[in-house]
Design a protein around this motif. Structure first.
Motif, PDB file in Angstrom:
ATOM      1  N   GLY A 192       1.059  10.126   5.064  1.00 50.85           N
ATOM      2  CA  GLY A 192       1.039   8.673   4.909  1.00 50.85           C
ATOM      3  C   GLY A 192       1.741   7.987   6.068  1.00 50.85           C
ATOM      4  N   ASN A 251       0.830  -1.210   0.000  1.00 46.82           N
ATOM      5  CA  ASN A 251       0.000   0.000   0.000  1.00 46.82           C
ATOM      6  C   ASN A 251       0.866   1.263   0.000  1.00 46.82           C
ATOM      7  OD1 ASN A 251      -2.568  -1.197  -0.085  1.00 46.82           O
ATOM      8  ND2 ASN A 251      -2.478  -1.654   2.098  1.00 46.82           N
ATOM      9  N   ALA A 252       1.964   1.203  -0.746  1.00 52.37           N
ATOM     10  CA  ALA A 252       2.961   2.284  -0.744  1.00 52.37           C
ATOM     11  C   ALA A 252       2.325   3.649  -1.015  1.00 52.37           C
ATOM     12  CB  ALA A 252       4.051   1.993  -1.761  1.00 52.37           C
ATOM     13  N   ARG A 253       1.343   3.656  -1.920  1.00 51.78           N
ATOM     14  CA  ARG A 253       0.752   4.940  -2.295  1.00 51.78           C
ATOM     15  C   ARG A 253       0.013   5.575  -1.108  1.00 51.78           C
ATOM     16  NH1 ARG A 253      -3.243   4.831  -7.168  1.00 51.78           N
ATOM     17  NH2 ARG A 253      -1.828   3.238  -7.936  1.00 51.78           N
ATOM     18  N   LYS A 254      -0.707   4.720  -0.389  1.00 42.77           N
ATOM     19  CA  LYS A 254      -1.477   5.184   0.766  1.00 42.77           C
ATOM     20  C   LYS A 254      -0.558   5.743   1.870  1.00 42.77           C
ATOM     21  CE  LYS A 254      -4.635   2.943   4.078  1.00 42.77           C
ATOM     22  NZ  LYS A 254      -5.197   1.601   4.358  1.00 42.77           N
ATOM     23  N   TYR A 255       0.628   5.155   1.997  1.00 46.17           N
ATOM     24  CA  TYR A 255       1.508   5.525   3.113  1.00 46.17           C
ATOM     25  C   TYR A 255       2.650   6.452   2.689  1.00 46.17           C
ATOM     26  CZ  TYR A 255      -1.061   1.880   5.562  1.00 46.17           C
ATOM     27  OH  TYR A 255      -2.060   1.130   6.134  1.00 46.17           O
ATOM     28  N   LYS A 256       2.481   7.104   1.526  1.00 51.61           N
ATOM     29  CA  LYS A 256       3.524   8.003   1.017  1.00 51.61           C
ATOM     30  C   LYS A 256       3.493   9.342   1.773  1.00 51.61           C
ATOM     31  CE  LYS A 256       3.823   9.614  -3.262  1.00 51.61           C
ATOM     32  NZ  LYS A 256       3.484   9.589  -4.700  1.00 51.61           N
TER      33      LYS A 256
END
Lengths: 435, 166
Positions: free
Chosen positions: A251, A242-247
């Protein structure tokens, strides 16, 4: 008195009260999954309920993975039913051939499995997600349809059997051997109606892939779920998928708060268990389950010479990248025995691609193994590797019932990827040390 | 509800692959599935039974996959009720959900012989062996499940309770 993981997750999904084992609950579900075998019935039942809309188009998952790429016209029709339903209801998580994978390998990759979630799937191996601290359990198609219409499902909160694994692994022993050994110890109904909770220093040291393998087979002991308290391995994995969510800064903050919540889904020290079973893994050798029950386990070194016709490496149990790496390590520079057909099926497109980039596919092909598209096909005797009468397979799959992989007079022996790869080379059931 | 039929006996751990093999899962037509019911254990099963007959099995009946095709096939071939020492969890749910009568009885499996004539009072949970002139008790359903059974399955229960989103 404390709470088990199972009790905590159910408590978080019913209104305003904490629940204990043996209570009946009508609980909200976070995901409701179906495949090309089970969803057509669910869709039919859903229409009978008379609902115009699904409860939440983001919480329904449809994966045509069993008889796809369609093995025959009837299977193509069933897959079409899913496709049309997904389009009609604008289902977010519908994965077509080319994007799909074996459901229980695919869903974790998609980042939609999280600790504390309550997940039902019309597929018995839905219990796989317990490895990530989700309460996930198999149901039938009517249950699935009801959940699609209502957003909830009825459950009896299960009692939990705690398994504590201690000791040091012998060479080649892996998560698959632990779960086969455990099923052999308690039997195919040893955990009937109960949650299994895998714990101890050995489980802490296992990779997420191996934990998924263990939870996957909880159902083979009759278990309702195969739970593992979530830890950094799970949290780190979720951060990647979920890299995008936690950028970015926001994030990161979100991740810290999610981890805090996820961590709460582990059993309290004073939780009440039905039973606590300690298993010393130092004594365990690579295991096999002989025909025709997953509980019919033995150390592979204790089995007489058994010739095999086919070796299957893959499935929702052992089709992940680490499984393929183990098999490739053994098959590298070797040849599959001339009388053996070796079929490797990476569980998802992402795993397939990773195996390609790492050169594993080349190793398999050079060894005279065939590499198949992601599908459940051979595991349940659907297609892509069916056995004739009198034939025997060693498979890294999960069931070895009569006729499971084809003709009723064929046999399936369950093993780890290491034992399967060694067997493919030798032509008979073999310990990995033999090659 | 009363059921009457001949008993057909099976052992422990009868799994869903045996009840209906995966090769037939490309349909869910009740009659078609019924014609293949138990094929890999007894290929003549669906032909030799009469409508209303009863399956009497041992422990963990219906273990394995979640396929609802299993209880559908049993219904489709004309079986009216399954009595077992215990049921696997998903099969148990599925049977209740689709309205296939199931009963848990240790005694029944031990004492009923193949082709004994059996009469069952499903609502009272009493099994009467007409051939042997014996009766056997069964385990009671939890109230919650009895409510689903009385409603005639899960879909009717949902409708009765008005739970479905419109």
């Amino acid at each position: 008195m404390g709470y088990t993981i199972a009790e905590k997750i159910f408590s978080a999904h019913v209104k305003g009260k904490k629940v204990k084992a043996d209570e009946f609950v009508y609980a909200r579900v976070d995901l409701a999954l179906g495949n090309d075998i089970t969803a057509p019935i669910a869709i039919d039942q859903f229409k009978k309920i008379g609902s115009k809309k699904v409860f939440d188009r983001k919480k329904i998952v449809l994966v045509p993975d069993h008889f796809t790429p369609a093995k025959d016209i009837k299977s193509a029709e069933q897959a079409k039913v899913l496709r049309e339903f997904a389009a009609e209801h604008n289902i977010v998580h519908y994965y077509e051939v080319g994007r799909m994978g074996i459901e229980h390998a695919l869903l974790p990759e998609l980042g939609i499995i999280e600790p504390g979630k309550l997940i039902i799937g019309a597929d018995s191996h839905t219990c796989t997600y317990g490895a990530m601290g989700a309460f996930a359990t198999g149901v039938g198609s009517t249950d699935l349809a009801a959940a699609w219409a209502t957003g909830s499902s009825w459950f009896k909160v299960p009692k939990t059997i705690k398994f504590v694994y201690k000791g040091k692994f012998k060479k080649w022993v892996c998560g698959k051997d632990l779960i086969l050994y455990t099923i052999g110890k308690i039997g195919v109904d040893g955990a009937l109606y109960k949650a299994m909770e895998f714990s101890g220093a050995v489980i802490d040291s296992l990779s997420l892939d191996e934990r998924l393998t263990m939870s996957n087979m909880a159902i083979e002991a009759g278990g309702k779920a195969g739970l593992i308290a979530p830890d950094d391995k799970v949290f780190d994995y979720l951060k990647i998928v979920n890299a995008r969510k936690y950028k970015g800064k926001a994030g990161q903050k979100q991740f810290i708060s999610d981890v805090k919540r996820w961590k709460s889904f582990s059993s309290d020290a004073d939780a009440q268990y039905e039973e606590v079973i300690e298993i010393n893994v130092s004594e365990i050798e690579p295991q096999v389950a002989l025909p025709h029950l997953p509980s019919n386990t033995k150390a592979v070194s204790k089995v007489k010479k058994m010739r095999v016709d086919q070796v299957v490496i893959g499935s929702c149990t052992n089709g992940r990248i680490s499984d393929l790496r183990v098999a490739a390590k053994i098959l590298k520079g070797k040849k599959v025995h001339p009388k053996v057909r070796c079929i490797v099926f990476p569980a998802t497109q992402a795993i397939y691609l990773a195996a390609m980039k790492e050169g594993l596919l080349e190793i398999f092909i050079n060894a005279d193994a065939v590499v198949s598209t992601p599908t459940c096909g051979p595991c349940l005797g659907g297609h892509m590797g069916i056995l004739a009468a009198g034939e025997r397979a060693v498979a890294t799959t999960n069931r070895n019932f009569v006729g499971r992989m084809g003709h009723k007079d064929s046999e399936v022996i369950l093993s780890s990827p290491a034992v399967a790869a060694a067997t493919a080379i030798k032509g008979y059931l073999s310990h990995p040390d033999a090659v | 509800m009363k059921i009457k039929g001949k008993a057909w006996k099976f052992g422990d751990n009868i799994n869903t692959d045996e009840i209906i093999a995966a090769r037939y899962l490309n349909t869910f037509d009740e009659k078609e599935l019924g014609s293949y019911c138990m094929e890999d254990i007894d290929k003549d099963f669906s032909q030799k039974i009469s409508k209303g007959d009863i399956i009497v099995a041992g422990k963990n009946f219906g273990c394995g996959s979640s396929r609802e095709h299993a209880p559908i096939a049993i219904k489709g071939c004309g079986i009216s009720c399954v009595i077992a020492e215990s049921f696997a969890r998903i099969f148990y749910r599925n049977a209740i959900n689709i309205g296939l009568p199931i009963l848990i009885s240790k005694d029944a499996h031990k004492k009923i012989k193949e082709k004994n004539l059996i009469e069952i009072d499903v609502s009272k949970g009493i099994i009467n062996n007409i051939t042997q002139k014996k009766t056997y008790s069964t385990e009671k359903f939890a109230d919650f499940m009895q409510d689903i059974v009385n409603s005639g399955g899960l879909l009717k229960w949902i409708r009765k309770k008005g739970l479905a989103k419109r």
